[in-house]
Design an enzyme around this catalytic site. Structure first.
Site, PDB file in Angstrom:
ATOM      1  N   ASN A 391      39.899  41.192  42.133  1.00 56.44           N
ATOM      2  CA  ASN A 391      39.748  42.540  41.602  1.00 56.44           C
ATOM      3  C   ASN A 391      39.837  43.595  42.696  1.00 56.44           C
ATOM      4  OD1 ASN A 391      39.031  44.836  40.117  1.00 56.44           O
ATOM      5  ND2 ASN A 391      37.626  43.698  38.828  1.00 56.44           N
ATOM      6  N   ASP A 392      38.816  43.670  43.549  1.00 57.13           N
ATOM      7  CA  ASP A 392      38.747  44.745  44.541  1.00 57.13           C
ATOM      8  C   ASP A 392      39.930  44.726  45.511  1.00 57.13           C
ATOM      9  OD1 ASP A 392      36.287  45.648  43.510  1.00 57.13           O
ATOM     10  OD2 ASP A 392      35.212  44.125  44.655  1.00 57.13           O
ATOM     11  N   VAL A 393      40.437  43.535  45.853  1.00 63.46           N
ATOM     12  CA  VAL A 393      41.500  43.442  46.853  1.00 63.46           C
ATOM     13  C   VAL A 393      42.860  43.817  46.285  1.00 63.46           C
ATOM     14  CG1 VAL A 393      40.260  41.696  48.170  1.00 63.46           C
ATOM     15  CG2 VAL A 393      41.876  40.974  46.400  1.00 63.46           C
ATOM     16  N   THR A 394      42.924  44.156  44.978  1.00 60.09           N
ATOM     17  CA  THR A 394      44.179  44.628  44.372  1.00 60.09           C
ATOM     18  C   THR A 394      44.037  46.035  43.806  1.00 60.09           C
ATOM     19  OG1 THR A 394      43.605  43.711  42.194  1.00 60.09           O
ATOM     20  CG2 THR A 394      44.758  42.251  43.731  1.00 60.09           C
ATOM     21  N   ALA A 432      32.513  45.250  44.076  1.00 62.11           N
ATOM     22  CA  ALA A 432      32.191  46.533  44.704  1.00 62.11           C
ATOM     23  C   ALA A 432      31.701  47.564  43.701  1.00 62.11           C
ATOM     24  CB  ALA A 432      33.412  47.082  45.448  1.00 62.11           C
TER      25      ALA A 432
END
Length: 464
Positions: A391-394, A432
């Site tokens: 999720n957060d890394v995209t 996050a």
């Protein structure tokens, strides 16, 4: 120290260096583990040989209890729980440093570090620094464990004058170390312990959940330096070498990860990491905004008609243990002539290398697994980006929302692919606490459900 003991310690130190080298790659990780196991066994036997005690029975009981606990944990632990397990181990290293330093301070003659009841100046310096680093590592690792385990919210806990309080406590701790060295006063020693324990909490609580992988790496470094300081106190050269290896490698890894996330290494050390990036309230909350929802059959049709697919694994894959089904899916696609590769973000999952370990467990070829720098530019020429629980890394908010707590963090540019297939259980935000704007893009199709089950359904659709 005899020549035999020195040689044994030297061999153990070399084994630990070879272990670190082996663990740098999934291909040699097993060999690295074997080096580490042999080096540790040799170190323990050599240290027992050096001991001047009649309590070998108690030592054997302690080793037996620890070995049994370690074996049970190794067999029972889930891959998804590895990050918090590492944090828990770091806390034990910090606690051990505090206990050993305290024992040496209370009974210095037993450790040979005193003359006439006065502890040697060098030992006081080592003791003060070791107990301070160990105490910070202990409580800081407990906070990291609690956040990763979900016992404490991953949202940064910040309050007014937080940095000023940390600075004041740091100054008091440093002053107490100086007083301890000059006077050997028990009050100064226990002041260091109490303040350092408090600092461990205060330094890690303001760090956001998305930044926990870097925190784990930094705490790993702290535990190493605590062990090295303890080695000086015990006059054990192998403990010094081992602690320095762990401390240096952890610090280097932390720096690499901070650079990969566009963060400041000093903010990590000072506990400000993640607290200045704005609120953790979900950015770009969807509300009633429409999203495209597809099925396994839809995904199968899109995938088998693609020329190139990049798979982006994340923590959701680890939770669902979907790596084997994912590899089966990719094998079917490759049999159809589709180019399949895997894109790994430096902090995918909740600790460095988490995704690499999972993919290696599923026998994914190493040459298909690429890091962010190697593959990010290829998303623009890719037919399908298949995101499974990352999720957060995209999240494009890292590029276009200055108020987002992840702003400035390099991400995998999956949004540039012609089609994005995104497997998630729901529309919930990532670790996050930030909503992913990618969910609402025209080229994104959401595949809701358990990641393993979804991949298995796609495999069935491809086979039929």
């Amino acid at each position: 120290m005899s020549a035999t003991v020195s040689l044994s310690y030297l061999i153990s130190g070399i084994c630990f260096i070879m272990a670190l080298r082996g663990l740098a790659s999934p291909e040699t990780a097993r060999q690295g583990n074997l080096f580490g196991m042999f080096g540790m066994a040799l170190a323990i036997v050599t240290t027992l040989f050096l001991m001047e005690t009649s309590s070998y029975g108690l030592v054997a009981v302690a080793i037996g209890i620890g070995g049994i606990i370690g074996a049970i944990v190794a067999r029972k632990i889930q891959m998804t729980a590895l990050p918090q397990l590492v944090a828990a181990f770091h806390s034990l290293v910090g606690l051990a440093a505090v206990l050993v330093s305290s024992a040496a301070f209370l009974n210095p003659d037993a450790y040979g570090i005193a003359t006439g009841g006065s502890i040697h100046l060098s030992s006081l310096i080592e003791m003060g620094l070791g107990v301070a680093i160990g105490a910070i590592t202990f409580t800081g690792s407990l906070v990291a464990f609690s956040k990763l385990q979900g016992l404490v919210s991953g949202v940064p806990l910040v309050f007014k004058f937080q940095h000023q309080l940390n600075l004041a406590l740091g100054v008091i701790a440093l002053f107490s170390v100086i007083v301890l060295v000059l006077t050997q006063a028990p009050f100064a020693y226990w002041t260091i312990v109490v303040i350092s324990l408090a600092l461990g909490f205060l330094l890690i609580l303001p760090i956001g959940g998305a930044d926990m992988p870097v925190v784990i790496s930094m705490l790993n470094s702290y535990s190493g330096w605590a062990a090295a300081a303890t080695g000086f106190t015990l006059e054990n050269p192998l403990l010094i070498i081992t602690g320095a290896l762990v401390g240096a490698s952890g610090a280097i890894l932390s720096y690499i990860m901070c650079k990969g996330m566009n963060r400041s290494i000093f903010n990590v050390i000072l506990g400000g990491f993640g607290s200045d990036g704005g609120s953790t309230a979900a950015a770009g909350v969807g509300g009633d905004r429409p999203v495209k929802v597809g099925s396994a059959e839809d995904a199968s049709f899109i995938l088998k008609n693609a020329a190139s697919v990049i798979i982006v694994p994340g923590y959701g894959m680890a939770v669902a243990q979907a790596q084997h089904a994912l590899r089966e899916m990719s094998d079917l696609l490759k049999a159809e002539g589709v180019q399949v590769r895997y894109a790994i973000h430096p902090v995918a999952g909740r600790m460095p290398g988490h995704m690499n370990v999972l993919l290696a467990e599923a026998n994914v070829p190493y040459d298909e697994v690429l890091e962010l720098e190697e593959i990010n530019r290829d998303f623009g020429q890719t037919d399908v980006a298949f995101v499974i629980g990352a999720n957060d890394v995209t999240n494009p908010a890292a590029h276009n929302d200055p108020q987002s707590p992840i702003y400035g963090m390099p991400i995998l540019d999956v949004e540039k692919a012609k089609t994005v297939l995104f497997i998630k259980r729901s529309m919930a935000s990532g670790y996050a606490g930030v909503q992913n704007e990618l969910f609402f893009r025209d080229n994104t199709m959401m595949l809701f459900g358990d990641a393993k089950q979804m991949c298995e359904n796609i495999v069935k659709a491809l086979e039929s």
